[in-house]
Design a protein around this motif. Structure first.
Motif, PDB file in Angstrom:
ATOM      1  N   LEU A  11       0.815  -1.213   0.000  1.00 58.60           N
ATOM      2  CA  LEU A  11       0.000   0.000   0.000  1.00 58.60           C
ATOM      3  C   LEU A  11       0.847   1.261   0.000  1.00 58.60           C
ATOM      4  O   LEU A  11       0.556   2.214  -0.706  1.00 58.60           O
ATOM      5  CB  LEU A  11      -0.934   0.002   1.205  1.00 58.60           C
ATOM      6  CG  LEU A  11      -2.055  -1.024   1.202  1.00 58.60           C
ATOM      7  CD1 LEU A  11      -2.891  -0.853   2.455  1.00 58.60           C
ATOM      8  CD2 LEU A  11      -2.919  -0.898  -0.023  1.00 58.60           C
ATOM      9  N   ASP A  12       1.906   1.293   0.765  1.00 65.02           N
ATOM     10  CA  ASP A  12       2.674   2.521   0.899  1.00 65.02           C
ATOM     11  C   ASP A  12       3.460   2.859  -0.365  1.00 65.02           C
ATOM     12  O   ASP A  12       3.837   4.000  -0.568  1.00 65.02           O
ATOM     13  CB  ASP A  12       3.638   2.414   2.078  1.00 65.02           C
ATOM     14  CG  ASP A  12       2.908   2.456   3.411  1.00 65.02           C
ATOM     15  OD1 ASP A  12       3.484   2.002   4.384  1.00 65.02           O
ATOM     16  OD2 ASP A  12       1.772   2.949   3.440  1.00 65.02           O
ATOM     17  N   THR A  13       3.754   1.884  -1.199  1.00 68.20           N
ATOM     18  CA  THR A  13       4.579   2.160  -2.366  1.00 68.20           C
ATOM     19  C   THR A  13       3.799   2.149  -3.662  1.00 68.20           C
ATOM     20  O   THR A  13       4.223   2.755  -4.630  1.00 68.20           O
ATOM     21  CB  THR A  13       5.710   1.119  -2.471  1.00 68.20           C
ATOM     22  OG1 THR A  13       5.126  -0.186  -2.564  1.00 68.20           O
ATOM     23  CG2 THR A  13       6.617   1.195  -1.264  1.00 68.20           C
ATOM     24  N   ASP A  14       2.649   1.478  -3.714  1.00 73.00           N
ATOM     25  CA  ASP A  14       1.951   1.370  -4.983  1.00 73.00           C
ATOM     26  C   ASP A  14       0.632   2.105  -4.971  1.00 73.00           C
ATOM     27  O   ASP A  14       0.331   2.877  -5.861  1.00 73.00           O
ATOM     28  CB  ASP A  14       1.728  -0.099  -5.335  1.00 73.00           C
ATOM     29  CG  ASP A  14       1.199  -0.261  -6.752  1.00 73.00           C
ATOM     30  OD1 ASP A  14       0.311  -1.084  -6.952  1.00 73.00           O
ATOM     31  OD2 ASP A  14       1.675   0.451  -7.646  1.00 73.00           O
ATOM     32  N   VAL A  15      -0.169   1.903  -3.950  1.00 70.05           N
ATOM     33  CA  VAL A  15      -1.479   2.525  -3.902  1.00 70.05           C
ATOM     34  C   VAL A  15      -1.372   4.003  -3.539  1.00 70.05           C
ATOM     35  O   VAL A  15      -2.122   4.824  -4.036  1.00 70.05           O
ATOM     36  CB  VAL A  15      -2.382   1.783  -2.905  1.00 70.05           C
ATOM     37  CG1 VAL A  15      -3.729   2.467  -2.776  1.00 70.05           C
ATOM     38  CG2 VAL A  15      -2.573   0.340  -3.359  1.00 70.05           C
ATOM     39  N   ARG A  16      -0.403   4.357  -2.693  1.00 74.67           N
ATOM     40  CA  ARG A  16      -0.259   5.755  -2.288  1.00 74.67           C
ATOM     41  C   ARG A  16       1.191   6.230  -2.481  1.00 74.67           C
ATOM     42  O   ARG A  16       1.879   6.558  -1.514  1.00 74.67           O
ATOM     43  CB  ARG A  16      -0.687   5.921  -0.825  1.00 74.67           C
ATOM     44  CG  ARG A  16      -2.156   5.679  -0.566  1.00 74.67           C
ATOM     45  CD  ARG A  16      -2.550   6.163   0.840  1.00 74.67           C
ATOM     46  NE  ARG A  16      -1.849   5.417   1.869  1.00 74.67           N
ATOM     47  CZ  ARG A  16      -2.318   4.302   2.422  1.00 74.67           C
ATOM     48  NH1 ARG A  16      -3.460   3.807   2.019  1.00 74.67           N
ATOM     49  NH2 ARG A  16      -1.630   3.680   3.361  1.00 74.67           N
ATOM     50  N   PRO A  17       1.667   6.277  -3.704  1.00 76.91           N
ATOM     51  CA  PRO A  17       3.034   6.756  -3.929  1.00 76.91           C
ATOM     52  C   PRO A  17       3.118   8.266  -3.769  1.00 76.91           C
ATOM     53  O   PRO A  17       2.114   8.957  -3.759  1.00 76.91           O
ATOM     54  CB  PRO A  17       3.311   6.346  -5.379  1.00 76.91           C
ATOM     55  CG  PRO A  17       1.963   6.403  -6.017  1.00 76.91           C
ATOM     56  CD  PRO A  17       0.994   5.960  -4.959  1.00 76.91           C
ATOM     57  N   ARG A  18       4.334   8.763  -3.667  1.00 73.09           N
ATOM     58  CA  ARG A  18       4.564  10.198  -3.567  1.00 73.09           C
ATOM     59  C   ARG A  18       4.956  10.740  -4.933  1.00 73.09           C
ATOM     60  O   ARG A  18       5.654  10.085  -5.700  1.00 73.09           O
ATOM     61  CB  ARG A  18       5.670  10.492  -2.556  1.00 73.09           C
ATOM     62  CG  ARG A  18       5.305  10.165  -1.124  1.00 73.09           C
ATOM     63  CD  ARG A  18       6.500  10.402  -0.198  1.00 73.09           C
ATOM     64  NE  ARG A  18       6.952  11.786  -0.240  1.00 73.09           N
ATOM     65  CZ  ARG A  18       8.089  12.178  -0.807  1.00 73.09           C
ATOM     66  NH1 ARG A  18       8.876  11.298  -1.411  1.00 73.09           N
ATOM     67  NH2 ARG A  18       8.431  13.451  -0.797  1.00 73.09           N
ATOM     68  N   PHE A  19       4.502  11.939  -5.227  1.00 75.07           N
ATOM     69  CA  PHE A  19       4.859  12.627  -6.463  1.00 75.07           C
ATOM     70  C   PHE A  19       5.350  14.025  -6.096  1.00 75.07           C
ATOM     71  O   PHE A  19       4.634  15.011  -6.268  1.00 75.07           O
ATOM     72  CB  PHE A  19       3.646  12.715  -7.396  1.00 75.07           C
ATOM     73  CG  PHE A  19       3.080  11.387  -7.794  1.00 75.07           C
ATOM     74  CD1 PHE A  19       1.972  10.868  -7.132  1.00 75.07           C
ATOM     75  CD2 PHE A  19       3.640  10.668  -8.830  1.00 75.07           C
ATOM     76  CE1 PHE A  19       1.438   9.645  -7.499  1.00 75.07           C
ATOM     77  CE2 PHE A  19       3.119   9.457  -9.207  1.00 75.07           C
ATOM     78  CZ  PHE A  19       2.014   8.927  -8.540  1.00 75.07           C
ATOM     79  N   PRO A  20       6.576  14.131  -5.582  1.00 77.17           N
ATOM     80  CA  PRO A  20       7.037  15.430  -5.059  1.00 77.17           C
ATOM     81  C   PRO A  20       7.062  16.543  -6.100  1.00 77.17           C
ATOM     82  O   PRO A  20       6.848  17.706  -5.770  1.00 77.17           O
ATOM     83  CB  PRO A  20       8.453  15.122  -4.546  1.00 77.17           C
ATOM     84  CG  PRO A  20       8.848  13.840  -5.217  1.00 77.17           C
ATOM     85  CD  PRO A  20       7.588  13.074  -5.415  1.00 77.17           C
TER      86      PRO A  20
END
Length: 406
Positions: A11-20
């Motif tokens: 979940l932390d890397t695929d469903v809710r990734p960061r896009f700085p």
């Protein structure tokens, strides 16, 4: 109809990734909007020929905002559907959207209606209409100092519509790309019809401004949703999606093409720059050009490599800070512009373009920083009052208990 299989996903890397880098894109959109408004007030739209028209076309910053919203808000739905997870909780989603926009908006309304001279006779009913973001539905234009808020009203309408759009696009817990594509095609068809016929029909039935309603801008949100779909498919190994995203690895090419299309939009093909109603064809042409421009500007930021020159610039502390304060900058810059004009005694369309831009930008950046620190950050701390439901383990998640997918 192809269905994306539910593969193991963190979940932390695929469903809710960061896009700085997308924070910086908000700054790009806000700076474009401020610049085009200052250019209008100074009279530079009509004073510099083709380049004056190009300044008018910097309202493309609104398209950037809408593409960003379409991408960021739809991606959790699409990613969770691909992973076989429960849809985001609508109550939590709406609460977060309410906290995101309301405090700064209310302060902008109070400032504009209280201190701008032309708003002094606003009735209590008028105050209520503006506070509820209903001006474009019942009046030809919003009050002075708040004319940019038509786009925020469109955003709010999209926020309310998105859960239904995502239900139509994804169903419950399966991502079918063709089904999503059909929803995006329908959104595009509605916008085309609205520009060619629908807005005129609505204008005869309403005292508002139908050309500033959500149906006329669904293409911009659809571009963001489509980009989110491609990104989700790429993270799950789809070759065609990965090839599309690879285009964004060349930000210079993407932004150059976006600039070329902006110049095309500055020709008579996209209608007049001043307050003259465009033809239906001109209006639609401008809308579609802005759709592609917004997509080309946002795409490189979605896939930005933080080690590249573009990624380092977009991730720079000052640039990202501009992005974080961009909503307050957008909301408060027109009251600041009115204040600058009052303090200097300059007249509208009277020139002083560069000086007006510098003074307005300086005051707006200060106001934006205050708005962010004093209003936005405290408001977002209230997110926890409506927490998301506890995640239920499913066969599609790789939870800590080692549950795997089939």
């Amino acid at each position: 109809m192809t269905t994306v299989a539910a593969a193991p996903v963190e979940l932390d890397t695929d469903v809710r990734p960061r896009f700085p880098a997308l924070d910086a894109m908000r700054a790009v959109g806000a700076l474009a909007v401020v610049t085009t408004h200052v250019a209008f007030w100074s009279g530079d739209y009509g004073r510099h020929g083709f380049w004056g028209v190009t300044l008018a076309r910097l309202d493309v910053g609104v398209a950037v905002f809408f593409v960003l919203s379409g991408f960021l808000l739809s991606r959790p739905y699409l990613a969770r559907a691909a992973a076989g997870l429960r849809r985001p909780a609508t109550r939590t989603y709406l609460w977060h959207r309410f906290l995101r926009i309301t405090p700064v908006y209310v302060v902008a309304v109070v400032l504009a209606l209280s201190f701008i001279h032309d708003n002094r006779d606003r009735s209590p009913g008028g105050w209520a209409t503006t506070l509820l973001m209903l001006d474009t539905f019942v009046a030809p234009r919003p009050p002075d100092g708040l004319t940019q808020m038509w786009s925020l009203a469109v955003e709010v309408c999209f926020y309310l519509l998105l859960p239904l759009l995502m239900l139509l696009a994804t169903g419950r817990r399966a991502l079918r790309p063709l089904r999503v594509a059909l929803v995006l095609a329908a959104m595009t068809a509605v916008t085309v019809w609205w520009h060619l016929d629908g807005a005129d029909r609505a204008d005869g039935l309403s005292g508002g401004s139908p050309e500033q309603w959500l149906p006329g801008y669904l293409t911009w949100f659809a571009a963001g949703i489509g980009l989110a779909l491609v990104h989700v498919l790429a993270t799950r190994g789809a070759p065609a999606a990965r090839r599309f995203l690879a285009v964004g690895r060349q930000p210079g090419a993407c932004w150059t093409l976006a600039g070329a299309l902006l110049l095309v939009s500055s020709t008579p093909l996209a209608g007049p720059a001043l307050l003259i109603a465009p033809t239906t064809t001109e209006s639609l042409t401008k809308n579609l050009l802005y759709t592609v421009i917004g997509l080309l500007l946002v795409l490189p930021a979605v896939v930005a490599d933080e080690r590249s020159g573009f990624g380092r610039f977009m991730g720079h502390r000052l640039v990202r800070r501009l992005g974080l304060t961009s909503y307050s900058l957008f909301a408060l810059h027109l009251p600041v512009l009115h204040l600058v004009m009052w303090l200097t005694g300059w007249q509208i369309f009277g020139g002083h373009g560069l000086q007006l831009w510098l003074l307005t930008m300086a005051g707006s950046l200060v106001a934006a920083e205050l708005g962010y620190r004093l209003l936005e950050v405290p408001a977002m701390r209230l997110k926890r009052l409506v927490p998301p439901p506890r995640e239920e383990p499913t066969a599609a998640t790789t939870a800590t208990n080692g549950t795997s997918a089939r």
